[in-house]
Scaffold this motif. Sequence first.
Motif, PDB file in Angstrom:
ATOM      1  N   ALA A 102       0.830  -1.210   0.000  1.00 48.56           N
ATOM      2  CA  ALA A 102       0.000   0.000   0.000  1.00 48.56           C
ATOM      3  C   ALA A 102       0.861   1.255   0.000  1.00 48.56           C
ATOM      4  O   ALA A 102       0.491   2.274  -0.593  1.00 48.56           O
ATOM      5  CB  ALA A 102      -0.929  -0.006   1.217  1.00 48.56           C
ATOM      6  N   VAL A 103       2.036   1.187   0.647  1.00 51.59           N
ATOM      7  CA  VAL A 103       2.936   2.339   0.662  1.00 51.59           C
ATOM      8  C   VAL A 103       3.536   2.559  -0.711  1.00 51.59           C
ATOM      9  O   VAL A 103       3.662   3.697  -1.180  1.00 51.59           O
ATOM     10  CB  VAL A 103       4.048   2.153   1.711  1.00 51.59           C
ATOM     11  N   LEU A 104       3.910   1.480  -1.393  1.00 54.38           N
ATOM     12  CA  LEU A 104       4.484   1.616  -2.734  1.00 54.38           C
ATOM     13  C   LEU A 104       3.460   2.191  -3.707  1.00 54.38           C
ATOM     14  O   LEU A 104       3.803   2.991  -4.585  1.00 54.38           O
ATOM     15  CB  LEU A 104       4.993   0.260  -3.235  1.00 54.38           C
ATOM     16  N   GLN A 105       2.197   1.808  -3.560  1.00 51.32           N
ATOM     17  CA  GLN A 105       1.152   2.383  -4.411  1.00 51.32           C
ATOM     18  C   GLN A 105       1.075   3.898  -4.220  1.00 51.32           C
ATOM     19  O   GLN A 105       0.967   4.657  -5.183  1.00 51.32           O
ATOM     20  CB  GLN A 105      -0.205   1.757  -4.073  1.00 51.32           C
ATOM     21  N   ILE A 106       1.148   4.334  -2.969  1.00 57.37           N
ATOM     22  CA  ILE A 106       1.099   5.768  -2.692  1.00 57.37           C
ATOM     23  C   ILE A 106       2.353   6.458  -3.227  1.00 57.37           C
ATOM     24  O   ILE A 106       2.283   7.529  -3.833  1.00 57.37           O
ATOM     25  CB  ILE A 106       0.945   6.008  -1.180  1.00 57.37           C
ATOM     26  N   ALA A 107       3.510   5.831  -3.033  1.00 54.62           N
ATOM     27  CA  ALA A 107       4.785   6.424  -3.445  1.00 54.62           C
ATOM     28  C   ALA A 107       4.881   6.622  -4.942  1.00 54.62           C
ATOM     29  O   ALA A 107       5.561   7.548  -5.406  1.00 54.62           O
ATOM     30  CB  ALA A 107       5.938   5.541  -2.966  1.00 54.62           C
ATOM     31  N   THR A 108       4.231   5.764  -5.708  1.00 58.34           N
ATOM     32  CA  THR A 108       4.279   5.860  -7.167  1.00 58.34           C
ATOM     33  C   THR A 108       3.012   6.499  -7.732  1.00 58.34           C
ATOM     34  O   THR A 108       2.797   6.482  -8.939  1.00 58.34           O
ATOM     35  CB  THR A 108       4.477   4.467  -7.786  1.00 58.34           C
ATOM     36  N   VAL A 565      10.353   2.465  -8.721  1.00 55.50           N
ATOM     37  CA  VAL A 565       9.585   3.586  -9.266  1.00 55.50           C
ATOM     38  C   VAL A 565       9.402   3.489 -10.784  1.00 55.50           C
ATOM     39  O   VAL A 565       8.910   4.431 -11.403  1.00 55.50           O
ATOM     40  CB  VAL A 565      10.235   4.936  -8.900  1.00 55.50           C
ATOM     41  N   ILE A 566       9.800   2.382 -11.383  1.00 55.63           N
ATOM     42  CA  ILE A 566       9.592   2.211 -12.825  1.00 55.63           C
ATOM     43  C   ILE A 566       8.099   2.273 -13.128  1.00 55.63           C
ATOM     44  O   ILE A 566       7.288   1.591 -12.496  1.00 55.63           O
ATOM     45  CB  ILE A 566      10.194   0.882 -13.313  1.00 55.63           C
ATOM     46  N   GLY A 567       7.729   3.084 -14.069  1.00 50.19           N
ATOM     47  CA  GLY A 567       6.334   3.235 -14.460  1.00 50.19           C
ATOM     48  C   GLY A 567       5.574   4.295 -13.685  1.00 50.19           C
ATOM     49  O   GLY A 567       4.416   4.583 -14.008  1.00 50.19           O
ATOM     50  N   ALA A 568       6.190   4.894 -12.670  1.00 52.80           N
ATOM     51  CA  ALA A 568       5.505   5.914 -11.882  1.00 52.80           C
ATOM     52  C   ALA A 568       5.327   7.189 -12.691  1.00 52.80           C
ATOM     53  O   ALA A 568       6.235   7.615 -13.414  1.00 52.80           O
ATOM     54  CB  ALA A 568       6.289   6.212 -10.612  1.00 52.80           C
ATOM     55  N   VAL A 569       4.166   7.794 -12.568  1.00 57.00           N
ATOM     56  CA  VAL A 569       3.858   9.052 -13.258  1.00 57.00           C
ATOM     57  C   VAL A 569       3.059   9.937 -12.308  1.00 57.00           C
ATOM     58  O   VAL A 569       2.124   9.472 -11.645  1.00 57.00           O
ATOM     59  CB  VAL A 569       3.044   8.817 -14.541  1.00 57.00           C
TER      60      VAL A 569
END
Length: 601
Positions: A102-108, A565-569
Amino acid sequence: MKSIYQFSVGALIFLVLGSCGKGFLQRTPQSSLEESALTNKKGVNTLLIGVYGALDGQDFKDGDMLNLSGGSGYAVSPDNWIYGSVCGGEAHKGSDPGDAPAVLQIATFMGNATNGFFNDKWRVDYEGIRRCNFVLHVLANVTDMTDAEKKELAAEAKFLRGHFYFDLKKMFDKVPWIGEEDVSYSKLIVDQYKIPNDKDIWPLIEADFKFAAENLNEIQDVVGRANNWAAKAYLAKAYLYQKKYADAMPIFEDVIENGVTSKGERYELRPKFHDNFDAFTENNSEALFSIQYSANDGSGGTGNANQGQMLNYPYNGPFSCCGFYQPSQDLVNSYRTDNNGLPYLDDFNTHPVKNDMGVPDSVDFVPDAGNLDPRLDWTVGRRGIPFLDWGNHPGAAWVRNQQSAGPYAALKNVYMQSTQDKYYDGNGWAPGNAINYVLIRFSDVLLMAAECQAQVGSLDIAEEHVNTVRERAANPDGWVKKYIDPDHPMGGVTNVPAANYKVSEYANGAFAAQGKSYAIKAIQFERKLELALEGHRYFDLVRWGIAQTELNRYFAYEQTITTDVIGAVFASKHVRFPIPQRQIDLSVKNGQPTLVQNTGY
């Protein structure tokens, strides 16, 4: 002076506020008899201590550390390490990709309104507001206090309510205002989610801080209680967030020129940067308002220790958990300085700091030999450099997954080995410590004042404030030094700097010579250096209107180093987080939700 957290709250707070499990919004209201038992000076002061206790969002219950809504404590850490620093590009989530997804979803910026962390954050802030409102509700009927005493206590409650609403406003923007005058105490519990979020609450936040600034005492006899200068700084910060620079500027300058701590000491920078992050030197002349933590204080469990940072220690080694919150290469590169000791404001990533990505522990590694701002090594743990008094950071041995989140460790939240018997609390499943979180410190005030001065055209004064901050950074007494014996780090340090530190003030008149845009860029960059990993960065980027540009630049660079963070926008809608879907569902009245979702979610 006593600490506010050394007072015994006992059964009285539990009786009134109840346990803070998942159903706290639906609790049955307390009886009028219970409420009347609190309508006196002692009772209402005890309730106020309960509000201060809500600042960290934590609750120790049934042998576990939870937040006040029943979720994980780290989801609502008051330093906003997830929402302010990880989302601001200062750090990676850390650990393994599948740990706390859930944290990674928020971070990205892939987290949506159903992410439970958003709901936890919302509920915990409103629990703090509920406690503030109940203090004000009870206070109105207290008869054994003077009008002056009642006004001062009301000012404390409104200061704290302003804090909770400020946090909600910068997180979600559209939030409903619930005040003590709007609803009775019983409705405050049952119907707080039925009020619409269709009004701008900035004027109400301002009103709370204004009242607090006018009515709080300057000197407090209890460490941890807010004074009038803290309220003034918070009021000015509220103006700053609205770009009311001319309103904010004189208040910040008043704090700088005349402000004193609750102990009556003038606000000033400490000679050593790390004094702000050491439990032994906290509540100092730089702390305007801090969330108070303590360890091993006899309260039971880790209830008063800093548990919001429980995951954020180096993996393995002397720490029990958990390898989260790993600083980014982008942040580390920001501390590179040129031959004049100044930062590279625009192209710092073209001057990268050497790291040990992919270098096994068994292979020798020599740290970067170039010019660096010394604040780097009080902020970031990196291989070959002293990690407080725990020894030189060994590299991969203290990192859970370099490929995913890089080679670094957060440092400002870590306790000292030499004082761990007093300031480390190991009663929980993850570390707790007694390091306060400073919500507003004096260098922050100096830089906010500098920003206001630059925006209204007073570039020389803006430069003076920035240089005051940089002057402290340039003090060799406050630099990280090499150990006398690296194998015995508590044996003391030499006078030899641990790296090639070079930091200087801006030349006299540089801001005026190069213009307003340059000055503002320098001030923004100084905030990045000075306040890194303190939960400010994302909110700064948003209020400056550069979040989309900066964070997409960050993602483009950082994904060449790590995989997480690959794919983060970052899209335009991400300048605010989504209203929790659970709260929208609970807000239905006459078949329609009263809470409206933020645009784009």
